[in-house]
Design an enzyme around this catalytic site. Sequence first.
Site, PDB file in Angstrom:
ATOM      1  N   LYS A  79      35.002 -22.236 -18.808  1.00  0.00           N
ATOM      2  CA  LYS A  79      35.933 -23.425 -17.858  1.00  0.00           C
ATOM      3  C   LYS A  79      35.655 -24.435 -18.542  1.00  0.00           C
ATOM      4  O   LYS A  79      34.562 -24.795 -18.826  1.00  0.00           O
ATOM      5  CB  LYS A  79      34.848 -23.921 -16.026  1.00  0.00           C
ATOM      6  CG  LYS A  79      36.508 -24.619 -15.507  1.00  0.00           C
ATOM      7  CD  LYS A  79      35.661 -24.387 -14.263  1.00  0.00           C
ATOM      8  CE  LYS A  79      36.550 -25.367 -13.290  1.00  0.00           C
ATOM      9  NZ  LYS A  79      36.243 -25.124 -12.139  1.00  0.00           N
ATOM     10  N   SER A 154      39.671 -24.482  -8.340  1.00  0.00           N
ATOM     11  CA  SER A 154      39.735 -24.813  -9.247  1.00  0.00           C
ATOM     12  C   SER A 154      39.956 -24.957 -11.008  1.00  0.00           C
ATOM     13  O   SER A 154      40.274 -25.263 -11.637  1.00  0.00           O
ATOM     14  CB  SER A 154      39.306 -26.403 -10.104  1.00  0.00           C
ATOM     15  OG  SER A 154      37.853 -26.285  -9.529  1.00  0.00           O
ATOM     16  N   SER A 178      36.033 -22.975  -5.697  1.00  0.00           N
ATOM     17  CA  SER A 178      36.743 -22.778  -6.775  1.00  0.00           C
ATOM     18  C   SER A 178      37.277 -21.978  -7.971  1.00  0.00           C
ATOM     19  O   SER A 178      37.695 -21.975  -8.903  1.00  0.00           O
ATOM     20  CB  SER A 178      36.305 -24.508  -7.890  1.00  0.00           C
ATOM     21  OG  SER A 178      37.677 -24.866  -7.364  1.00  0.00           O
TER      22      SER A 178
HETATM   23  N1  GLN Z   1      38.961 -27.321  -3.766  1.00  0.00           N
HETATM   24  C1  GLN Z   1      38.094 -27.754  -3.232  1.00  0.00           C
HETATM   25  C2  GLN Z   1      38.097 -29.757  -3.953  1.00  0.00           C
HETATM   26  O1  GLN Z   1      38.579 -30.057  -4.049  1.00  0.00           O
HETATM   27  C3  GLN Z   1      36.842 -27.097  -4.165  1.00  0.00           C
HETATM   28  C4  GLN Z   1      36.837 -27.567  -5.702  1.00  0.00           C
HETATM   29  C5  GLN Z   1      35.644 -26.896  -6.805  1.00  0.00           C
HETATM   30  O2  GLN Z   1      35.117 -26.026  -5.834  1.00  0.00           O
HETATM   31  N2  GLN Z   1      35.587 -27.611  -7.485  1.00  0.00           N
HETATM   32  O3  GLN Z   1      37.112 -30.092  -4.211  1.00  0.00           O
END
Ligand code: GLN
Length: 494
Positions: A79, A154, A178
């Site tokens: 990532k 994400s 994410s």
């Molecule tokens: N969707 C969540 C956020 O926007 C989680 C994001 C994540 O786990 N990096 O914060």
Amino acid sequence: MDLNEFTAHELLEKLESQEISAESIVLACFEQIERFDKDLNAFITLTKDAALDLSKELDNTFSKDQWGKPLFGIPLGIKDTISTKGIRTTCGSKMLENYVPPYDAKVVELIKTFGMVPLGKMNMDEFAMGSSTESSYFGSTLNPWSLERVPGGSSGGSAAAVASDETIMALGTDTGGSIRCPASFCSVVGLKPTYGLVSRYGLIAYANSLEQIGPITKDVHDAALLLTVIAGYDPKDSTSIDTPEEDYTKYLQDDVSSIKIGVPQEFISEGIEGTDESVIKSVWAAIQKLENLGAVYTELSLPSLKYSLPAYYIIAMSEASSNLARYDGIRYGYRIEKDKAMDETISQNRRIGFGAEVRRRIMLGTYALSAGYYDQYYLKALKVRTIIKQDFEKAFQDVDVLIGPTMPYLSFKIGEKIDDPLAMYLADIYTVSVNLAGVPAISIPCGFENGLPIGLQIIGNSFKEGQILQVAYTFEQNTRYHKQKPDFSKRVLT
Ligand code: GLN
């Protein structure tokens, strides 16, 4: 079957018997990437030459003693929020479009030590903020199961690349879901480890008290292998916890007869408004399957769960506003080539360098931390966090694992929620409490509805990754969902 379609543990056997070379796996992955990634957009940066050189070097130096190491010779995607020395690390943002880290994250050091082969850097929501990978400066990643839909986020690039066999496995990060969200939307396995189990050294921070790096893989066996490689104490991360090193593959037992499952009413019986029937049905079917396999289940209550979403977003945005203050275009990040006064330059750099969602969160986080509002928002959210943690601790006195859905619904259409931030935040309803409590959780495939995947979430007590792997493995051994592959090749948009 082409080599890129196998799991890592299947490939390890072929490598060990010298039936195939490490280079041939890398070549098969790049063939797939070159055919499909122009459309899928799972990678931000490809490192083909380095991957081929490294795999050839591994092939030439393979010797018996290397085979003790798991994942020697296996390709993976990383990532793009994880620092890679000499390879640009963008965080999906214009702000870091040309940033090349001078050092490797600890997990990258580890995968290199273990002889794994990085293929490139994976697409993601900008600074890991989002649940759809649509906020990436480099464009959305498509879901291989339905090209009009999001792969989740994400870590959407990581999950889409694993699901489409562009890579064998990948690393994601999970701050509020994410890893698990894209695993659920793409029908792959995603494991968020206990906070402190995997070093965050070199992970570009979004909300550092919540996030962990973890595996995204084709099956549970591969998740156990990759966790074994990346877990471990790191003195360079002050939140790293010194626990004994484990070989997580020892938990791959097809047996749940000693396991007690808790089903939080808040997750499933009461059902959270907006949760799809099909999700509830598949999750109940999975619980019944585990019961038939010998587990016992009880319903229980985690009353504070209903506060987890507001508490999460206040804490995550507050931490983000502080962590992202360093990107002013002077010390770090994008800088406009204009001759302006210092404060104007900084605000221009940030206005142009960051996308809308990142700016929204910085503003809301700054507000929640400001004098006069700190007690009302941030401090209150921290108190709620403690109560949520206590709810989990209490539940784990009676049961080994908690089970529920990963996501409230199936993958949604690209564009459907991106202009409605609150609707996007609601997608995280089942995942964020796990990060607030710091406990581990895995998402595994448990069904399909209209050809779209459904994910099952299994949550464990701190450092009980073994137990969630055991339950996940048993479910997988007795079902076929993880064997189904998306049929995207005929439908790519070219
Ligand atoms: N969707 C969540 C956020 O926007 C989680 C994001 C994540 O786990 N990096 O914060």
